[in-house]
Enzyme design. Structure first.
Site, PDB file in Angstrom:
ATOM      1  N   ASP A  24      46.969  39.020  47.565  1.00  0.00           N
ATOM      2  CA  ASP A  24      47.752  37.785  47.675  1.00  0.00           C
ATOM      3  C   ASP A  24      47.746  37.253  49.106  1.00  0.00           C
ATOM      4  O   ASP A  24      47.632  38.018  50.062  1.00  0.00           O
ATOM      5  CB  ASP A  24      49.187  38.062  47.210  1.00  0.00           C
ATOM      6  CG  ASP A  24      49.951  36.779  46.920  1.00  0.00           C
ATOM      7  OD1 ASP A  24      49.305  35.741  46.667  1.00  0.00           O
ATOM      8  OD2 ASP A  24      51.197  36.813  46.951  1.00  0.00           O
ATOM      9  N   GLY A  25      47.881  35.933  49.222  1.00  0.00           N
ATOM     10  CA  GLY A  25      48.059  35.311  50.531  1.00  0.00           C
ATOM     11  C   GLY A  25      46.839  34.571  51.076  1.00  0.00           C
ATOM     12  O   GLY A  25      46.853  34.159  52.243  1.00  0.00           O
ATOM     13  N   HIS A  41      40.269  31.754  50.273  1.00  0.00           N
ATOM     14  CA  HIS A  41      39.655  32.511  49.175  1.00  0.00           C
ATOM     15  C   HIS A  41      38.297  33.065  49.611  1.00  0.00           C
ATOM     16  O   HIS A  41      37.940  34.196  49.281  1.00  0.00           O
ATOM     17  CB  HIS A  41      39.500  31.627  47.935  1.00  0.00           C
ATOM     18  CG  HIS A  41      40.803  31.148  47.370  1.00  0.00           C
ATOM     19  ND1 HIS A  41      41.861  32.001  47.138  1.00  0.00           N
ATOM     20  CD2 HIS A  41      41.236  29.909  47.000  1.00  0.00           C
ATOM     21  CE1 HIS A  41      42.878  31.300  46.634  1.00  0.00           C
ATOM     22  NE2 HIS A  41      42.520  30.042  46.557  1.00  0.00           N
ATOM     23  N   TRP A  73      45.878  29.509  35.990  1.00  0.00           N
ATOM     24  CA  TRP A  73      45.282  28.340  35.331  1.00  0.00           C
ATOM     25  C   TRP A  73      46.129  27.094  35.569  1.00  0.00           C
ATOM     26  O   TRP A  73      45.664  25.978  35.374  1.00  0.00           O
ATOM     27  CB  TRP A  73      45.129  28.564  33.825  1.00  0.00           C
ATOM     28  CG  TRP A  73      44.065  29.545  33.438  1.00  0.00           C
ATOM     29  CD1 TRP A  73      44.260  30.743  32.814  1.00  0.00           C
ATOM     30  CD2 TRP A  73      42.645  29.420  33.615  1.00  0.00           C
ATOM     31  NE1 TRP A  73      43.045  31.376  32.606  1.00  0.00           N
ATOM     32  CE2 TRP A  73      42.043  30.592  33.085  1.00  0.00           C
ATOM     33  CE3 TRP A  73      41.818  28.438  34.178  1.00  0.00           C
ATOM     34  CZ2 TRP A  73      40.667  30.801  33.103  1.00  0.00           C
ATOM     35  CZ3 TRP A  73      40.442  28.653  34.196  1.00  0.00           C
ATOM     36  CH2 TRP A  73      39.885  29.824  33.657  1.00  0.00           C
ATOM     37  N   LEU A 135      31.985  54.634  41.808  1.00  0.00           N
ATOM     38  CA  LEU A 135      33.229  53.869  41.646  1.00  0.00           C
ATOM     39  C   LEU A 135      33.122  52.900  40.466  1.00  0.00           C
ATOM     40  O   LEU A 135      32.053  52.340  40.228  1.00  0.00           O
ATOM     41  CB  LEU A 135      33.448  53.084  42.945  1.00  0.00           C
ATOM     42  CG  LEU A 135      34.625  52.151  43.033  1.00  0.00           C
ATOM     43  CD1 LEU A 135      35.931  52.938  43.085  1.00  0.00           C
ATOM     44  CD2 LEU A 135      34.501  51.281  44.288  1.00  0.00           C
TER      45      LEU A 135
END
Ligand code: IPE
Ligand code: IPE
Ligand code: MG
Length: 244
Positions: A24-25, A41, A73, A135
């Site tokens: 977040d952020g 982003h 959305w 992973l």
């Protein structure tokens, strides 16, 4: 050995099998720099690259990243389009690295809601990496935990309607096995950046006993050393699971 590993972290044991991250952020990171949100982003995608390397180094088995929520959305269509483009670019540019690093990609969420081009790219990389064994990187896309639970209830209700399951036979395992995360271990460690103290509809069932570590910094500023710090904090916790 990667730098910034805290002295207090134990590499030999007690490494979380599954780390889930609410990234977040990004928007606020961009805002503080006078940049458009999309630049946040873009910068956030770089943090993801670092975190994959660090998680591999630690021997973590699963990393689940909250990349786009069901609620996202409702953002402006320009931001949604930019996020989907970035996701496509990320998948294209990471494809070779994932193969080289032996990382398997999975996705959870209502993937049918993704734009066709994004879905196609996602499916390609999932297919290409399906036999990788180090992973497992899980992208939560168009993901909402309540929607996931609704979908699970529908499939269980269908089994009851078909007569293959009696209501009294329904166990927690039926629910776990009907979630998008079926077959994955529950997260041991949940990380959220940007200082928000909420889970925002992420893995509500699965994080029942996860240890939570919140970072004040924005996701684009999150580095390998922060992941190691979160693991060091996790290792100091006493997980009781309700027992003494
Ligand atoms: C997280 O950053 C990424 C997504 C939710 C897609 P945000 O876009 O939520 O950034 P803030 O929280 O508004 O700063
Ligand atoms: C959570 O962040 C979703 C993702 C990180 C993808 P949001 O920014 O959407 O959550 P809220 O609005 O702060 O709860
Ligand atoms: Mg946010």
């Amino acid at each position: 050995m990667v730098s910034f590993m805290p002295q207090t972290m134990n590499l030999q044991n007690d490494i979380p099998r599954h780390i889930a991250i609410i990234m977040d952020g990004n928007g606020r990171w961009a805002k503080t720099r006078g940049l458009p949100r999309v630049q946040g982003h873009r910068a956030g995608a770089e943090s993801i690259r670092e975190i994959i390397d660090a998680a591999k180094e630690l021997g973590v088995e699963y990393v689940t990243l909250y990349a786009f929520s069901s609620e996202n959305w409702s953002r402006p269509s320009s931001e949604i389009t930019a996020l989907m483009r970035l996701l496509e670019q990320f998948l294209e540019s990471k494809r070779k690295d994932l193969m080289r690093q032996n990382v398997r990609l999975l996705a959870i969420g209502q993937l049918h809601r993704l734009p066709p081009a994004t879905r196609k790219k996602l499916d390609q990389v999932i297919e290409q990496t399906k036999d990788n064994t180090s992973l497992t990187l899980v992208l939560a896309l168009s993901y909402g935990s309540r929607e996931e639970i609704v979908d699970a209830v529908r499939s269980i209700a269908q089994a009851v309607a078909d007569g293959s399951l009696q209501p009294g036979e329904i166990e927690a395992s039926h629910i776990a096995d009907s979630l998008y995360t079926a077959g994955m271990p529950d997260p041991d460690l949940l990380i959220r950046t940007s200082g928000e103290m909420r889970v925002s509809n992420f893995l509500l069932w699965q994080i029942s006993y996860a240890e939570i570590v919140i970072f004040d910094k924005y996701w684009p500023d999150f580095r390998q050393g922060d992941l190691f710090e979160a693991v060091a904090q996790y290792q100091k916790r006493h997980r009781r699971f309700g027992a003494l």
